[in-house]
Every structure is written in C-alpha cells, then in structure tokens.
Design a protein around this motif. Structure first.
Motif, PDB file in Angstrom:
ATOM      1  N   CYS B 447       7.091  -6.590  -3.222  1.00 31.70           N
ATOM      2  CA  CYS B 447       7.452  -5.237  -2.769  1.00 31.70           C
ATOM      3  C   CYS B 447       7.059  -5.000  -1.315  1.00 31.70           C
ATOM      4  N   THR B 448       7.914  -4.237  -0.663  1.00 30.06           N
ATOM      5  CA  THR B 448       7.836  -4.017   0.771  1.00 30.06           C
ATOM      6  C   THR B 448       6.483  -3.487   1.216  1.00 30.06           C
ATOM      7  N   PHE B 449       6.004  -2.459   0.522  1.00 32.74           N
ATOM      8  CA  PHE B 449       4.783  -1.803   1.000  1.00 32.74           C
ATOM      9  C   PHE B 449       3.598  -2.747   0.973  1.00 32.74           C
ATOM     10  N   ARG B 451       3.678  -6.214   0.711  1.00 35.62           N
ATOM     11  CA  ARG B 451       3.854  -7.430   1.502  1.00 35.62           C
ATOM     12  C   ARG B 451       3.751  -7.162   3.006  1.00 35.62           C
ATOM     13  N   VAL B 452       4.514  -6.183   3.482  1.00 40.27           N
ATOM     14  CA  VAL B 452       4.529  -5.933   4.921  1.00 40.27           C
ATOM     15  C   VAL B 452       3.475  -4.896   5.308  1.00 40.27           C
TER      16      VAL B 452
END
Lengths: 954, 585
Positions: B447-449, B451-452
């Motif tokens: 998930c974006t939040f 991972r990044v």
C-alpha cells in the motif's frame, strides 16, 4: 437475484445489492471514485493504492476509509467527496508521484504556446504519414503553413535531442507536412449552424484562429480587417522570403472556405464601432493586433528618414516606396529587427544593425541572426544610439552611439547594458529604422469604451473585455507576441466565446491544454550525461538558397524537405513524452485532485527500462505497485510477473528479473491492458509509436483463434492499431499477431480462366458467407472447396466448461487458444484425462465431453459445412483464399485472394486484395459451436469479399 | 530427594556459553560418585546473568549466575560435595531473596527454566495436559469459550482483542473445516518473549492450541515460526511427536472422537508475516502480503476456511486458565484485562531479561524494582514500548499502570511486549529514525502510504539528524504520519509512525535542537557533533595513530589537534584517550 438493501450515497437514498462493496455500490449508482488497483473481473479487493477513500457513517460513528474493501451495510451513509477525502486521496497520489519518473508530455509540447502535440506529429511524419501529422496540428491551430515557415519555434529550444547533439528541426518538419497537405488539405467537418454569429475584428493570426475554431463549433463568423488583405502581421510584418505570400493566401483561403465571411478595408474605431458590431453579432472578438512602432526618446528621432520598424515593413509589403537612402541603420535585435534589416538588404542597401546588449541576449532566433550575417548585414553589439544627427532638410546623416558593457542582471534576468563613459562611435547613415518594439493602438480602443492597462486591452481570465459580449485575444490583449502565441491564445478565447454563445460564460473552464499544461504533468530532469551512450545522429536542417542569390529577391529561402529526409529527421525524436499519456489514470486523477509531484519529494529509483519484448515496454520507474498485472497473470496460474523485495525497494518484475521478452506466456499483452499507468505499455506496430489519441472504432470478435473473444478496436478512424479486451482478456495472438497488415493493391493481371476447373483452398478464417460464394464458384467450374479442417470438434459448450470443477487440460490447447485460461481457473485443472471434461487439441482424440481448441476462427463452421482437406496435389486453377499458398502443389494457374500482405506468395500468378476480418461482415462458428456475427469495423474501399468472389465467376 | 542441577539452555543461555558450562558440569559430576542429575531447562529469564545454573537441594534452590565452565567443578565439589555454596556467583539461595524474581508473577513462564522442555513427562508432572483432560472430560466447547471469556484474557500479540470473543466468532462460523494458527512470528527488534516460551515450555502452547481447537471445532493447525528460531522449531517438533505418542494430539485424542493435528510452517523472517492475513498468505505459499479485512479470519481465513489465530503467549495462558479457573486468572491484572504480561526488558537497564508481571503493573516497578534501574545510574529518559510499532514514553509515565488502554492513550501500544529503556545518552530523533528505518524496510510494499509514506518520513528524519531539517519538515512529518496511520492497509503501516509521533509529542525540544541549532544534545547524530581535544591532552599520540582518517596531528608530548574537515566522527579517539582529553559537543 440477490437481496437489496438501502444505503445513502451523497444524501441520496439508493437500493443496492447487499453483497457489494461501497466502491461497487457507488459505481453502480454512477458515482465516480478513483482507484488504481481494482480490476473489475477480480472480486477480491486488492487495497493497495488507497485512493478510493470515502466517508462512511454508520451507527458506530463516521470515518474516512477505503471503499473497495468496505462492505455496505443497511442504513450506511456514504459521502463520496469532501475536502478531507480529497486531501487523503491527494496525499496518496502525491506519494505515488514522488517515486514516479518520466515526462507525461514532452518538453517541446509543454513549451509550445499553442501546445501542439509535437511528439505526435513528428511520429506521424516518421511513420510516413504527413497527412495525419497535419490533422493533428489542425486540432490546435489552422495556421500549419504559416507556423511551418515563420514560427520562432520555442519547441526546438526545449528539444531534449540537443542533449545528444542537435535539436530536431521541428518547425521545418511541420513545414514539410503542411506543404504536403496544401493541395488537398485535410479539413475538419463543420457541424450544422448554431444560428449565432461572431464578428471578428482583425484578420491576423489571432483573428483567423478564432474564426476557425468558432466555425468548427457551427457559429457564423465574419472577419473585419482594416488592410486590403487578411493575414495581419503574417502578411504585413513578416517578409515574403520568410513566409511566401502565395502560401499564406492558400492557408487563408482554406480557412475562409469553411464559410467565413470577410470585409476588408474597414477600420475599427473609424469605419466600424463596437455598438454596430454588437448589433449585428451575438459576440464580438477583438484581435486588432499591435501595429504601433515604439520610438525611443533620443535626439533626432523626428528627423526625416527615421522610421518605425513595423511602419517600414508594412509600407514595403503594401508596395509603397520608402526612402531609406543607401546606408541603413537598424536599431534592435529582435525578430522584427531581422525582418527590417534583411528587407533593407534585399533592397540593395548597406545595413548596420546596432544592439545595446551582446549577441547572447538578443531576442532574435540564432538561425535568423546567422542568416542575416550571411547576407552581409553588419552587427554592432553593445552599441546604443545616443543621437541621430542630420537636418530637417536633408534628413539623417549619421548616428552617434555609445559603447556599452554588461553589468548586473536586470528585471528580465539578462545583464544590464551599462554605458562606458566617454566611448562613443559614429556611424554614417542615410536612414534609421527603430525596431525596438511595438504596441496596440490603444487610443482607438479607449475611444470605443474598452478598458486598457499597460498598453494592452484588458481581458479577464475568460478572455472577456469590460464590455459584455466583447472578447479579445492575440497581440491586442497580450502585447506584441509571436504567431504561435497568438494562435494558442485565440483558440482558447474562441472556446470561451463558444461557451458564452451556448448559454453562459460561467460554464467555461480553461481546457487542459491551456495554461494548466495538459492537466497534471511532470518533467523528468535530464542532462547531457543521461544521453552519453546515445548514438550521435546530427540534425538535418532544410537546405536554403545561398546568401548571394537570396539577397537579390524576396522569394522564399527555404527549399523544403523530401519525404525521406523529413522522415529520418523525425525519427531522431527521443519520444520523451509517456506513451500512456492519453490513458494514464494516475495523470487523470492527479489532474482531478490537484496533486503535485514535488510535495513529498525524495529518493527515486532509476530502474532500467525493459524493451526486450517486441510489443510491450516495461518501465518500472512508472510502476505504482498496484499489483493489477501480478493478479491478472496469477489468475491464469502463470505468474508472468511478481512482487519481489520489500519496503521502498519493492518492485514488480518477471521471475528472477528475466527480460520480459523471454516470457513464453501468450498473455504478456494483457499486462498492458491491466496497467493503469505507463509501466507496461503496448507499443503500436510502427516506426514511432506516438502516442496518439486513438478513437474507438467499434467492437468485434477477435479472429486470432477459434475462441472468438469480444474485443474493442482502436485506431485513427481509418486504420485499426490496437485491440483491447471487452471483458476478461485478449491474448497476444489477438493483440499482436492477428491485426491485419493491409494489402490493397492487386499484383498481376487476372487471366481469363473460363473453361478451367477452379479448385479453392480456403482459410479456416473464411466466413460462412464467403464459403458459400467460394463453393458456388468452384462447383460451377467442376472444382471443389478444400481447407485444413480439423478431424474433431468440441462436444462440450461454454456452460459445460464453466460448471465443471475438474477439467483435464492439454497444455497445447492453451497455446492454441490462450484465453481458454479465463474459463478454466488453475484450481479446476486436473492432470490425467479421467476428468469429466477435457480441453484438448484436434490431434488428441478423447472420449466424452471435450472442448477442442482450434486456431482457425471458423474451423468449426467449415467442419460443419463438410469441407475437407486437399486430397490432390494437381490442379488446373487453384484459388488460394486468404492464406498462404501451400508448398508442394502443382497448379497451372494460382490465384491468391488475400487480406493481409504477410500472406503474399510469389507462387501466385495473381494477387487480389480482399477485405480483412476487421473490414468485413459475416458469420463464423467458434469452438463452442456459438455462431458469431462479425460487423465491419474498419472502413474499406474494396467491394465486399462475396462480391469479389462472385466477380470471379463472371 | 536427589540433588539436581539445571542449566538454562535456551538460545540466550547457549549464546552466553551454556553448552560449555553444561559439558563441564557433566564432566565434573561424572568424576564423582554423587548421584546428581544434570538437566537442560529453558530460559530462566535473567539475561543479565547468563549462563545460569540452578542447584536443587533438599533445603531449597540455589541460583548461580555468570557461570563459567571453570566454575563447574567448584559448584559440584564444593556445593554438592561439601555443602559450601560458591558465594561470589550465587544470586538466589534459600537465605537470599532476589527482587528480580520476587516482584514477578509467573503464569506463562511458569515452566520456563524449570522443566526440561524436551521431556513431556516433566511437563505432565508439573500438571501439564490436566487442562486438556478436564476439557475433554467435563466441558463442552462452549464451556471452554465461556471460561476464556470470563478470564478476561486478551490477545498478547499486540492489539489486545478479547480472546474468548475471537474464539466465539470462529466457533460460530459454519464450515466443513476450520483452522487454528499459532502466530510465532516474533519480529520486533529486541523482543524474545515468544522464543523463550517456545524453547522453554512448548507443550503449554500445544496444549493451549488443542484446547482452542476443541472449543472452536478445528481439526488442523499451523504454528508459523520463523526459521531464525532453530531451537524453538526443534523443541516444537519434539513436543508434537511426544504429544502424539501420548495421544494428546492426532486421531481420537485421549480416546475421544476429537482429532487434531498441528503442522509447523517455517517463516523466512519477514516482519510483516506477523500480520495475520500476511501470515496466512505465507502459509498458503504466497508472498507475505496483508489483505484488507473484512473478511476476518474467523469468517474466511486460511485456505478460505474459518480460522482462529492467536500468538504464542496467548496460547500458553490457556491451560493455566482452564486448570486454575477463569476467576483466579481474572483476579490478576486489571478490570478490563486479566492475567499477566511478559516483557522483554532491554536497553539501558541494569538487569535486562524476561519479566512477567500482572497487567497494570506500573512502569517504575518493572524498570526500577525488577530491572534494578538505569545502567551506570544515569538519568532515565524514555522507554520504548511495543517494539517498532510502539511509542516512546517519558519519565512522567513511569507511574502509569501498563495496560492496553493507558498505553494507547499515551501514544504507545502494549504490542507483543518489547520494552527498551533509554537514558540521557540516547537521542530521541535518532531513536525514531531507527525504528522507522526498520518498519520502512519491512513494509510489504503493497500500500502506498506505508511503502512510500514511511520512506518519505524517514528521509525527513534523516535530514534532521544531518542538521538539514526545517520547521516545514515537521509539519510534513506530522501530516504524513496522520495519513499513514489513518489510511494504511494493515497494522504495520497504521502503527509505523508511532515512534515519530510520540517522540514529537514528548521530546519536541530535541527536534527543535536538531533543526534550528543543528545540535544533538545526546551527541548521537554524527553529522551534528564535533570532537575536540582539550588542554588535558598529554601528547601520548595514541589518538593520532588510532584515527582511521588521519585527522589528528600533533607532536609527541604536545597537545594534539583534530582537523574537523577530515574527521569522520567515529569516536575512536575518545575510546583510546587515557586522560579523557577528547571532548564531544
């Protein structure tokens, strides 16, 4: 029928299926919620992108959460949008963008004031299709010819190719395409009249552009112009040698032929006034340009033979004699100064150009300065006139100039020229032409009640002046600027006028390609080092007439490109812009939510781009890890790509990091179908893949094998370029191998075959209707129809397959019809043929229920029609229908009727083109025994195939 | 009674030299004619005193710490032979109490360090499998669930969900097959509670699982244990074999028609596999990646079947509760949370080790009474609770009771029980950076939040520790933390910002020091500190010859100087200076 429950979406009560997720419920009800990781045909939510945030209120409270993985419950209240929701989505987008690289749109297009799709039209030229290039240009401006000749080409300044060696000759490429188009120009369709009319005042680049786009919206347009002929500065400011007036005339005539009325020699503020125009028209468009030369306040400026640059050029264009003596001094170093100096030179004068800064700061293009120098014009840089000497009677005799040096940067960022005290120089001169700037004639505008600010007509962000219904664009509103700036400005202004005419200016919002350049966009920062390994291929400039010759007359100096040169120059384009530009959902959502790439700036990966596959590019730098590709291949049990590594290092790649081209999967193309960004991108089969905005040409059933999968056909309206699945998947046979290569020209003459026996050897793709006609033909001559029909066909249908939990599969069947995998999930595949149902090829005869995979689209139809393989090897006349000529046949005469150039054979005595499967209608029977009706999707000039066959009989 | 010698023989003891001690003891015993049994037991819990040897005599138990193989002979000859204990290594004796033990309440660790974990008979002798017999003889599945509900036992894996309720969900699910999972994927840096239980008392876990399976109606189970725990895996395997031999496991358990089998699945060590949906995906053969919930495992879990998943410590509580009754369990702990919690006490503490205390015990009691206070008597600064997903609490929380609610309120979590004590030499920005670096690298990448987002937070912290941050960065850090907590897919992401948020909350000044003054008070963040030689220098030249960057110059017998441009801030000079003439600012 599943149970329904009531929920509220954005305060509207709706009844929806109980087992839906919030996302699906909202979608069913027509609400759009962004998501990058959901695949419609896979029911389990992935939950990776975190974009589908909504606010949910239940009796346990309210919260913002993802909608894909939240089931609905009775009485639930859903809000699909709020500032807080948008902020969360924006944060997710910005995080994704922070690790995303590449240009959305190429720098050349971003830099173009008219936002022309440079990469697109260069690609068309490289692909040998200049007409398509012109069509693309004409979507943004009607002035292809003029821009091709006289644009100052800011695109070239931004062209990345110069980081390799030289920029692409973009302007000249445009010139080539526009002049190819000149005799039979591509012309857009004009819709029916709206009954509204617009008066356009001023027929220069802005006025002509507005007239064009307003006509394209169906409005009546009349142009009023004070000069004898239209064109404005393009006619009266730009000399003939740069923009030959016969070419300009062709361009203007083409615009007028769209139904634009014209009245010339009518001056705004003198012969015609705002009130009159408002009376006659529903809207007024002011584009009167900037015709007043600036004069510097120096001593002697009022002496005889001191002229303004524009005044001089206009007089010359009108054929008026201007007394400039023999020695001419031109002041200024912009494009107008060049035009003045080179015009004076062509009049046989000795020309000196003085400029107070150095060459580096000159606004004129390098190319023009170079050409001017070649023509013998003397440049005096860092020289500023202080006094023009002479007398009222004899006029100018000399000019005293100060020598300058460069100081600290000024407001424009350029070093300020500072006078070197005591250093002056005198130049003998008979005349001085001041080409230092120009402005609109603001007095007349003010007299008409129009509001003026800083020497230009004031317009708001909707191009509206202070008078209702009166709009303005171009030089009059912007101050003096270039053709391309005017045309871009006027195009957008025309859209505002159109909105005004269609019921209200409030409805007008700037188009994505205006000011907000193409919506969300980001630029990949690059420098020379990034291109260090590229092959050097010096740029090609158009040949020009030699200086000694060209100064003798005012004829055009550029000699044109031939198609080969234009093509190879266009091929040098680096294709900076993303191939997914027109489809990328990350770009779309980022535009919608105002996301900014730089907000969470940080480390970015620099992965190698994998171009090993002939049709699919894998660029991990654009991957957002949505997992759609992984899931779409897992679904078939073939893991073409998978997640590896952890944390920020996580990447999706083929097993062991192998090149994609090494994959033996037949579903590689479906990775691109699944990918919401440009991480997996299908490359169109051409020299340059564009990107082009493809249009949906229709739907069909793929004829790549006997399965007949439903597919959408995309292309440019004339040709098919891409197939996409409608539901489920399309395999690589469908996507890449079965798109026809058009064959349109008959080779060889058809001999008289009257009296001979004609046997037909037909393709397994032949429709039942074609077959009927072929039979008729063969039987009439005593011959027969043959085809390589299979020995067995299916005994089970689609339902049988879908309802069985245990299926024996021969892997060979999957390679013949890869999308069969959609119907046979990995969990149902059993080893050993004792399963209740089998999926096999025709070479494996199994008892009981079976599905027999066939590569021929109508193999079953032919089988049912009792067609059988060729028995004999010797024929009088053999008609090979839509396939390769078989080896080892002995025929006196071979006719090959074929739709695809790849099938052509030298053995044929005559090759006759027929319609491809995308161009023809007809019936085929797929491997499940289902009858499929094909509709023609792609236009063709050929008669129907049945007519063609019948024609042979006659 | 015949005297017994027990050697603490868990991974920690072995690492400290227990096998050599064990061998020396056996050798020593074999040279005498004494009838002494030498046993290997699990972890005693006193990491600070390993290797540990216990001598069981008629009059009581003697515990020796820091035993070397050389001590073996003395212990055998002097203590066992002549009755004179080896005073200098003696920690506990019938006359000598040790508050490290006396302040604890051992339920989960009741057998660890006491019985031989590879011998089922010792477990049975201590009352083991009585609970299973009781369940099969007297209780219906629902009785068992009710008992667990009444005990107020809450999941010890971190989130603290009521165990009885969780069992009820799984029991209520209608399916032809159900699974039980033991989550033994202990991944927090510095936490080793589960490993100690697995190594010290494997049957307690097995018995708990068998009872759980009976209660919810499961017939198959997995223990998901990381391959980095070889000893735990070995003892689990032995335990499963022995339990099968005695019919506690397998077909028709103890003659009933209840059958149940347990498999072991070795994990590859990804932190996220401790998340239940990722763990199940990993057992199924996929990549350990969490999926959204619902559906919860109790509805659709392993292989899409209803599944009950609890962690090691939770399972180990179950037999005790059944045998002693829910009332006795719920009496311990707080009103909302019964029983004890095991903590792995580590960091700047005098007596680190495994500590089991009733839930609700104040931090001060754990850190000072049991742990003996801060190492070298330095100032307490903070305690990190709950591992990398937890939070750092300052001194003002020392008297708060440690229970689920209070910790959550304070911004930390109970987690699985990691407790890392920090003193004035620790930089809280650096601490936050350390934990975030861990979670960031262990994100599954889905998930974006997480991972990044965590990467971008980490980059901001990196800037802070390099003196390059800005006030704007703090705002960005806060807003990122908010989004990551609210919108991440699984617990890993939802808790990852905790160390940052708690340090921002309680140690904001330290952030400001770093950002605005480029100063790290604790002198931890290397780019911000300066090494200087004071007038105390005697010119011994040792620093100059030790310096790996050749940044120190000076003539012998005169004051040396550090070239700041060349200095790599390794601190080697500080270490070697005989007169403490290197100053760190």
């Amino acid at each position: 029928m599943s149970e329904k429950i009531e929920i509220t979406i954005d305060e509207k009560a709706v009844e929806v299926d109980r087992d839906l997720s919030v996302l699906d419920a909202c979608r069913h009800e027509g609400y759009s919620i962004p998501t990058l990781c959901e695949i419609e045909h896979i029911p389990e939510p992935f939950g990776g992108c975190r974009l589908c945030l909504v606010e949910i209120e239940t009796d346990r409270g309210s919260m913002i959460t993802t909608s894909c993985d939240t089931p609905i419950s009775p009485g639930m209240k859903v809000s699909t949008f709020s500032e807080e929701i948008a902020a969360g989505r924006r944060a997710a987008l910005e995080l994704l963008l922070s690790e995303h690289t590449g240009d959305c749109v190429a720098p050349c297009s971003l830099e173009c004031p008219a936002t022309l799709d440079v990469q697109g039209y260069l690609a068309h030229i490289a692909n040998g299709d200049p007409r398509a290039a012109v069509k693309l240009i004409k979507e943004k401006t009607p002035l292809a010819i003029s821009l091709g000749r006289a644009c100052f080409a800011p695109c070239e300044e931004e062209c990345r190719r110069q980081m390799v060696e030289d920029p692409i000759s973009i302007r000249q490429e445009k010139q080539y395409a526009a002049e190819v188009d000149i005799d039979e120009p591509w012309t857009p369709e004009i819709p029916g009249d709206t009954g509204k009319s617009v008066g356009v005042v001023g027929g220069g680049p802005a006025g002509l552009t507005a007239a064009y786009f307003l006509r394209l919206k169906g409005h009546e347009v009349k142009i009023y112009d004070m000069m004898p002929e239209l064109g404005g500065m393009m006619r009266y400011g730009i000399p003939n040698y740069r923009l030959p007036k016969d070419l300009l005339d062709r361009e203007i005539d083409w615009i007028l032929d769209l139904g634009v009325e014209v009245q010339t020699r009518v001056e705004f503020g003198e012969d015609i006034h705002i009130e009159d125009l408002k009376e006659i028209h529903d809207a007024v468009f002011i584009s009167t340009g900037a015709w007043e030369s600036w004069m510097v306040p120096i001593k002697g400026k009022d002496l005889p033979r001191v002229y303004g640059g524009i005044d001089f050029l206009v007089d010359h264009a009108l054929g008026n004699e201007v007394d400039i003596g023999e020695k001419v001094m031109v002041v200024g170093c912009g494009n107008t100064a060049m035009d003045v100096a080179r015009t004076a030179r062509r009049l046989g004068k000795e020309v000196t150009l003085v400029y107070r800064r150095s060459a580096e700061q000159a606004p004129a293009s390098d190319e023009e300065m170079k050409e001017a120098m070649e023509e013998g014009i003397k440049f005096e840089y860092l020289t500023n006139p202080e006094e023009i000497c002479g007398c009222e009677v004899n006029g100018v005799s000399k000019v005293t100039c100060a020598r300058m040096e460069l100081g600290e940067p000024d407001a424009s960022g350029r070093p300020r020229p500072v006078k070197i005290e005591g250093e002056t120089v005198e130049f003998e001169a008979d005349s001085v032409i001041l080409a230092i700037g120009q402005s609109p004639e603001v007095d007349k505008l003010e007299q008409e009640g129009l509001s003026i600010e800083k020497y230009t007509l004031t317009v708001n962000d909707k191009f509206s002046t202070n008078i209702e219904g009166v709009f303005a664009a171009g030089d009059v509103a912007l101050g003096p600027c270039s053709i391309v700036e005017c045309t871009g400005h006027a195009r957008e202004a025309a859209y505002a006028v159109n909105a005004y005419l269609n019921g209200g200016l409030d409805a007008y919002t700037p188009h994505e390609d205006y000011k907000l350049p193409f919506g969300y966009n980001h630029i990949d920062e690059k420098d020379e080092e990034d291109f260090a390994d590229w092959n050097r291929m010096p740029g090609i400039r158009m040949p020009v007439r030699i200086p000694e010759e060209r100064v003798k007359d005012f004829d055009g100096i550029e000699l044109g490109f031939d198609s080969e040169t234009a093509g190879s120059e266009a091929e040098r384009c680096l294709e900076c812009g993303c191939l997914d530009r027109f489809e990328c959902r990350l770009k779309e959502y980022s535009t919608d939510h105002g996301a900014k790439q730089e907000n969470f700036e940080g480390f970015k990966h620099d992965y190698e781009i994998d171009e090993s596959h002939p049709r699919i590019i894998r660029d991990p730098n654009k991957c957002i890890l949505c997992g759609s590709c992984v899931r779409t291949t897992e679904e078939h049990g073939e893991g073409v790509v998978q997640f590896v590594e952890r944390g920020f290092q996580t990447i999706v790649e083929p097993a062991f990091g192998d090149p994609l081209g090494d994959s033996d999967s037949k579903l590689v193309g479906s990775l691109a179908d699944a990918c919401p960004t440009g991480a997996f991108e299908e490359v169109l089969p051409s020299v340059k893949p564009g990107p082009f905005e493809l249009v949906e040409m229709g739907t069909t059933y793929c004829q790549g094998c006997g399965l007949g999968c439903p597919a959408k056909v995309y292309g440019d309206g004339e040709r098919s370029l891409k197939l996409s699945p409608i539901e489920g998947h399309l395999c690589d046979i469908g996507k890449f191998e079965s798109l026809p290569h058009m064959f349109e020209d008959q080779a060889g003459e058809l001999d008289d075959v009257d009296g001979y026996t004609i046997d037909v050897y037909a393709s397994l793709k032949a429709t039942s209707e074609e077959l009927e006609a072929l039979k008729k033909l063969a039987h009439a001559t005593g011959g027969g129809v043959h085809a390589d029909v299979p020995s067995i066909v299916s005994t089970a249908d689609r339902e049988d397959l879908l309802s069985s939990e245990e299926i024996y599969v021969d892997e060979e069947a999957f390679s013949l019809c890869p999308v069969l995998k959609d119907l046979v999930p990995p969990s149902s595949r059993k080893k050993g043929p004792d399963a209740p149902i089998s999926v096999v090829t025709a070479s494996e005869d199994v008892e009981g229920k079976r599905v027999v995979a066939q590569s021929g689209a109508n193999a079953v139809g032919l089988y049912l029609d009792d067609i059988r393989p060729l028995m004999s090897k010797e024929f009088e006349v053999l008609l090979v229908y839509d396939q390769e000529v078989p080896e080892n046949v002995d025929a006196d005469y071979i006719i090959q009727m074929v739709s695809d150039s790849r099938l052509l054979s030298d053995k044929a005595d005559v090759q006759i083109p027929i319609r491809s499967w995308l161009q023809k209608g007809g019936t085929v029977v797929n491997i499940f025994g289902e009858t499929i009706e094909l509709e023609p999707v792609v236009p063709s000039n050929l008669p129907s195939n049945v007519e063609k066959i019948n024609g042979l009989l006659e | 009674m015949k005297p017994k010698i027990s050697v603490g023989y868990a991974s920690c003891g072995i690492a400290a030299g227990a096998s050599e001690v064990d061998k020396a003891l056996r050798d020593a015993v074999s040279t005498t004619s004494m009838d002494v049994e030498v046993r290997r037991v699990g972890c005693v819990g006193m990491c600070h005193n390993e290797p540990i040897v216990e001598v069981h005599m008629e009059e009581g138990v003697y515990v020796y710490g820091d035993v070397s193989p050389d001590d073996a002979e003395s212990i055998v000859r002097s203590h066992l032979g002549e009755g004179v204990p080896l005073e200098e290594k003696l920690i506990v004796s019938p006359e000598k109490d040790y508050d490290y033990f006396s302040s604890q309440k051992k339920i989960v660790l009741r057998n660890s360090g006491v019985i031989d974990p590879e011998n089922i008979q010792e477990y049975i002798d201590s009352g083991g499998y009585d609970a299973l017999k009781k369940v099969l003889d007297e209780m219906s599945p629902q009785d068992v669930i009710d008992e667990i509900k009444d005990s107020n036992l809450r999941g010890r894996g971190g989130a603290g969900f009521p165990t009885g309720l969780k069992w009820q969900f799984a029991a209520d699910a209608n399916a032809d097959k159900k699974y039980i999972i033991c989550n033994a994927d202990e991944g927090d840096p510095g936490a080793f509670m589960d490993r100690s239980i697995l190594e010290g008392d494997p049957h307690a876990i097995l018995e708990g699982m068998i009872i759980g399976a009976y209660a919810i109606g499961a017939d198959e189970a997995y223990i998901y244990c990381r391959a980095e725990y070889p000893l735990a895996l070995k003892r689990l395997n032995i335990g499963i074999e022995q339990a099968k031999e005695r019919s506690f496991l397998g077909e028709d358990i103890l003659g009933t028609d209840f059958s149940f089998d347990i498999h072991i699945k070795e994990g590859a060590g990804a932190f996220v596999c401790g998340e239940e949906t990722a763990l199940m995906h990993s057992i199924e053969g996929g990549r350990g990646m969490p999926r959204p919930r619902p559906p919860f495992p109790a509805q659709k879990g392993l292989f899409d079947k209803p599944t009950n998943i609890n962690n090691v410590e939770t399972w180990a509580n179950v037999p005790w509760i059944i045998r002693n009754g829910a009332d006795r369990y719920s009496e311990i702990g707080t009103e909302r949370s019964g029983g004890t919690k095991v903590f792995a006490l580590a960091g700047k503490i005098k007596r680190g080790g495994l500590v089991e205390v009733p839930i609700g015990t104040p931090l001060r009691e754990i850190i000072y009474d049991i742990g003996g206070g801060i190492d070298q008597d330095l100032e307490f600064k903070a305690v990190q609770l709950g591992g990398p997903s937890g939070g750092c609490l300052p001194a003002e929380y020392l008297d708060t009771p440690v229970d689920y609610e209070t910790l959550t309120e304070a911004g930390a979590i109970m987690g699985s029980g990691g407790m890392i004590v920090m003193d004035e030499c620790d930089c809280m920005v650096n601490v936050a950076q350390y934990f975030l670096d861990f979670t960031q690298k262990e994100s599954c990448g889905k998930c974006t939040f997480c991972r990044v987002g965590t990467k971008r937070m980490l980059e901001i912290l990196d800037r802070f520790t390099e003196g390059e941050g800005s006030q704007e960065d703090i705002e960005k850090l806060r807003s990122l933390a908010k989004y990551i907590k609210s919108y991440s897919l699984c617990g890993l992401g939802q808790t990852a910002p905790n160390p940052v948020l708690t340090t921002l909350r309680y140690f904001y000044d330290e952030y400001i020091q770093h950002i605005e003054h480029g100063h790290c008070t604790a002198t931890v963040c290397r780019p911000l500190i300066i090494f200087q030689i004071t007038d105390e220098c005697v010119g011994c030249t040792r620093c100059a010859s030790e310096c790996p960057a050749d940044a120190i110059s000076g003539d012998p017998k005169s004051k040396h100087v550090i070239d700041q441009g060349t200095c790599v801030k390794c601190g080697a000079c500080v270490e070697v200076c005989p007169v403490d003439a290197v100053e760190v600012e």
